[in-house]
Motif scaffolding. Structure first.
Motif, short mmCIF file in Angstrom:
data_model
loop_
_atom_site.label_atom_id
_atom_site.label_comp_id
_atom_site.label_asym_id
_atom_site.label_seq_id
_atom_site.Cartn_x
_atom_site.Cartn_y
_atom_site.Cartn_z
N UNK A 28 -6.46 5.96 -3.84
CA UNK A 28 -5.34 5.48 -4.66
C UNK A 28 -5.68 4.24 -5.45
N UNK A 29 -6.95 3.98 -5.71
CA UNK A 29 -7.37 2.79 -6.44
C UNK A 29 -6.70 2.76 -7.79
N UNK A 30 -6.13 1.64 -8.14
CA UNK A 30 -5.47 1.48 -9.44
C UNK A 30 -4.25 2.36 -9.53
N UNK A 31 -4.05 2.95 -10.71
CA UNK A 31 -2.87 3.76 -10.94
C UNK A 31 -3.10 5.22 -10.58
N UNK A 32 -4.28 5.52 -10.05
CA UNK A 32 -4.57 6.89 -9.68
C UNK A 32 -5.38 7.61 -10.74
N UNK A 33 -5.21 7.24 -12.01
CA UNK A 33 -5.99 7.88 -13.06
C UNK A 33 -7.16 7.01 -13.50
N UNK A 34 -7.32 5.83 -12.88
CA UNK A 34 -8.44 4.95 -13.21
C UNK A 34 -8.24 4.17 -14.49
N UNK A 35 -7.10 4.33 -15.14
CA UNK A 35 -6.85 3.66 -16.41
C UNK A 35 -5.80 2.60 -16.22
N UNK A 49 -11.69 2.46 -16.76
CA UNK A 49 -11.94 3.58 -15.86
C UNK A 49 -13.11 3.24 -14.95
N UNK A 50 -12.95 3.57 -13.68
CA UNK A 50 -13.98 3.26 -12.69
C UNK A 50 -14.78 4.50 -12.32
N UNK A 96 -20.93 0.17 -9.06
CA UNK A 96 -19.62 0.53 -9.59
C UNK A 96 -19.71 0.29 -11.10
N UNK A 97 -19.13 1.20 -11.88
CA UNK A 97 -19.15 1.07 -13.33
C UNK A 97 -17.71 1.05 -13.82
N UNK A 109 -9.42 -5.80 -12.29
CA UNK A 109 -10.28 -4.66 -11.92
C UNK A 109 -11.60 -5.15 -11.30
N UNK A 110 -12.18 -6.19 -11.86
CA UNK A 110 -13.42 -6.75 -11.31
C UNK A 110 -13.18 -7.23 -9.88
#
Length: 159
Positions: free
Chosen positions: A10-17, A38-39, A46-47, A65-66
């Motif tokens: 569930x990192x972030x909003x789920x869509x990585x954006x 986006x991760x 990690x990118x 995010x960082x």
């Protein structure tokens, strides 16, 4: 051997954006800016693929995010800035703070700054060079080079 990155469910909003940012300008006009972060994971790295405008309004999203990547236990981070169309001093400040954070964790930060962007080259690359801080970063042309350990050339420094 380096420790790998540990992603959270569930990192972030789920869509990585992330983020629709709103900025008020002179005359009371409201301008909506989209910043996408986006991760992805590439081995021990990690990118964060960042697209849009990196400015006073949106830089807090990248900073968050960082910090999330580091909190997840990953101390090897690539910031893909090839999709960034604009970067002001707030954006540069976030990049320098990310370098400092990862250095304090005995980690590494690498940037993706293509030498040639649209027609005239990467905007972020030109901003960092104009400010004299590009030499602080380990710069690569793409994700494969950044995660494979090949430097952009002489004068690049690992964070």
């Amino acid at each position: 051997m380096r420790a790998g990155c540990f992603g959270r469910a569930g990192w972030g909003s789920g869509d990585g954006k992330s983020g629709l940012a709103e900025a008020r300008h002179a005359g009371g006009k409201v301008r909506h800016l989209m910043l996408s972060v986006e991760r992805a994971e590439h081995g021990d790295w990690a990118v964060l693929h960042i697209s849009g405008e990196l400015d006073l309004v949106s830089s807090a999203v990248v900073r968050r995010r960082v910090h999330e990547v580091v909190a997840d236990g990953c101390h090897h981070l690539v910031l893909d800035l090839s999709g960034v169309r604009f970067c002001d001093s707030s954006g540069v400040g976030v990049l320098i703070a990310a370098r400092r954070l990862l250095h304090s964790c005995r980690g590494a930060l690498r940037l993706i700054l293509p030498a040639r962007g649209a027609l005239e080259g990467s905007h972020v690359n030109r901003v960092l060079a104009a400010l004299g801080v590009r030499r602080l970063f380990d710069v690569h042309p793409d994700v494969a080079a950044a995660t494979g350990g090949v430097a952009d050339g002489p004068g690049t420094l690992t964070a």
